[in-house]
Design a protein around this motif. Sequence first.
Motif, PDB file in Angstrom:
ATOM      1  N   ALA A 233      57.818 -39.618   3.964  1.00  0.00           N
ATOM      2  CA  ALA A 233      57.680 -38.164   4.010  1.00  0.00           C
ATOM      3  C   ALA A 233      56.841 -37.779   5.225  1.00  0.00           C
ATOM      4  CB  ALA A 233      57.033 -37.658   2.729  1.00  0.00           C
ATOM      5  N   SER A 234      57.155 -36.641   5.807  1.00  0.00           N
ATOM      6  CA  SER A 234      56.527 -36.245   7.077  1.00  0.00           C
ATOM      7  C   SER A 234      55.004 -36.174   6.965  1.00  0.00           C
ATOM      8  CB  SER A 234      57.086 -34.904   7.557  1.00  0.00           C
ATOM      9  OG  SER A 234      56.855 -33.894   6.577  1.00  0.00           O
ATOM     10  N   GLU A 235      54.460 -35.764   5.801  1.00  0.00           N
ATOM     11  CA  GLU A 235      53.002 -35.642   5.683  1.00  0.00           C
ATOM     12  C   GLU A 235      52.287 -36.989   5.692  1.00  0.00           C
ATOM     13  OE1 GLU A 235      54.570 -34.690   1.414  1.00  0.00           O
ATOM     14  OE2 GLU A 235      55.274 -34.535   3.496  1.00  0.00           O
ATOM     15  N   LYS A 260      53.885 -41.491   1.009  1.00  0.00           N
ATOM     16  CA  LYS A 260      54.756 -40.771   0.083  1.00  0.00           C
ATOM     17  C   LYS A 260      56.193 -40.949   0.531  1.00  0.00           C
ATOM     18  CE  LYS A 260      55.688 -36.166  -1.807  1.00  0.00           C
ATOM     19  NZ  LYS A 260      55.316 -34.721  -1.771  1.00  0.00           N
ATOM     20  N   ALA A 262      60.106 -40.078   1.067  1.00  0.00           N
ATOM     21  CA  ALA A 262      60.873 -38.856   1.327  1.00  0.00           C
ATOM     22  C   ALA A 262      62.021 -38.726   0.330  1.00  0.00           C
ATOM     23  CB  ALA A 262      61.414 -38.880   2.754  1.00  0.00           C
ATOM     24  N   THR A 263      62.412 -37.516   0.084  1.00  0.00           N
ATOM     25  CA  THR A 263      63.530 -37.230  -0.823  1.00  0.00           C
ATOM     26  C   THR A 263      64.825 -37.186  -0.012  1.00  0.00           C
ATOM     27  OG1 THR A 263      62.069 -35.891  -2.210  1.00  0.00           O
ATOM     28  CG2 THR A 263      64.448 -35.593  -2.496  1.00  0.00           C
ATOM     29  N   ASP A 266      66.032 -34.762   3.083  1.00  0.00           N
ATOM     30  CA  ASP A 266      64.886 -34.153   3.747  1.00  0.00           C
ATOM     31  C   ASP A 266      65.074 -34.196   5.263  1.00  0.00           C
ATOM     32  OD1 ASP A 266      62.464 -33.338   4.740  1.00  0.00           O
ATOM     33  OD2 ASP A 266      61.257 -34.834   3.683  1.00  0.00           O
ATOM     34  N   CYS A 269      62.247 -35.934   7.496  1.00  0.00           N
ATOM     35  CA  CYS A 269      61.995 -37.382   7.452  1.00  0.00           C
ATOM     36  C   CYS A 269      62.544 -38.010   8.734  1.00  0.00           C
ATOM     37  CB  CYS A 269      62.650 -38.009   6.221  1.00  0.00           C
ATOM     38  SG  CYS A 269      62.519 -39.807   6.177  1.00  0.00           S
TER      39      CYS A 269
END
Length: 373
Positions: A233-235, A260, A262-263, A266, A269
């Motif tokens: 995930a980007s964060e 985290k 990624a979905t 997304d 991502c």
Amino acid sequence: MINFDSRSKLIAEGRSVDKTVSSLKPELLDQWFPVQQQQYYVSQWMGIGRVGLTKRRAECLVQLWAYLFLKQQFQLGQMPKASLTDLGSLEGLVPCTHREAAELFYSKTERGSDRAAGMMIDRLAALGLIEKKFDGHTICIGIRPLPTTPPPKDPSLPEVLPDAFNPRTDTIPIANLLARNYSWMDKDPSAIAPQKIAKILRCWAQQYPKGMRVLRRCDNLTAVGINILFPVASESEVNFFLPPTKSLYLTTSTEVDPFKIATPGDPDCTSIFVRSWMIDPPYMQRQQMYQFLEDGRKTLVAMQEDFPNLCDIYALAIHPIYEELQPAIGFHKTCQAPQSLLYWTYQPVDRYLALDLKQAVANLKLDLFPSDR
């Protein structure tokens, strides 16, 4: 083993023990212990198939053993009459500075730094090959005994093929494999316990099963290799620019995954984290390695359907046995942790997909393949 003069004879001849010790210069080790004999011991160490023991590390180990053995004999007044033909065991630990080690390891190459020599000593200690103690003033080193060489491996290994990770049947064999191969890091055993790793593997398989692949034996379906491609995930991408020790999860007691997942779908991502890539050493052969790398490339292409903006691949250089593999397939070092052997490696997705993997594996040194010997 050669015969040594006694301390009394040395003193009777009017020679100083301290001067004799000072005459043993690390860079002149070959004069006391010929290269041919060094290579014999290197081959003995390489023959045990120890995970993480490359030829270069074996050479440094043998040089260190010979130098410390000679140094101890000289300190006892037992100066050799001729070049050594065999190495004996050390009596306890022997002092050795990083400067001595640097002169020893790099005398035939471009001079390495004291820090580089210290890192080599740390790696040999982490692999369980030497014992190292620091009393606040002096580093003292002992050489662990050479293990008995195992019998030759069966050349008719069962066929293996890449397959999807099955959390119901593959979790325990892979958790044990990972725990065994992470044990060289000399961490708290509870941090790399198989049961903890098993729980994490099943969690990841629920989150994104497509990125988890195994190398499976065709005769009994046992998984003997694992590849985990983790869409980030980007964060969580900030972790790739921080010291890698802050991102360890499988090998630590931390309860919270710093990354985290990624979905699927997304658009933000852009990064893949290779959370693990490992083959059980008996199956570490060129063909099997190529098969597994090629399967990973196909998996990455399939993942682009879920994450169309993937462009970066990151991996941690944790296992010494794979240090030669990563640059061969296009990864290069980015960020290293202070006072640590760990570092991030990176390469663009597009370049990895365009790489000739078969040629890259063909160019690898045999040191990486204990089963090829």
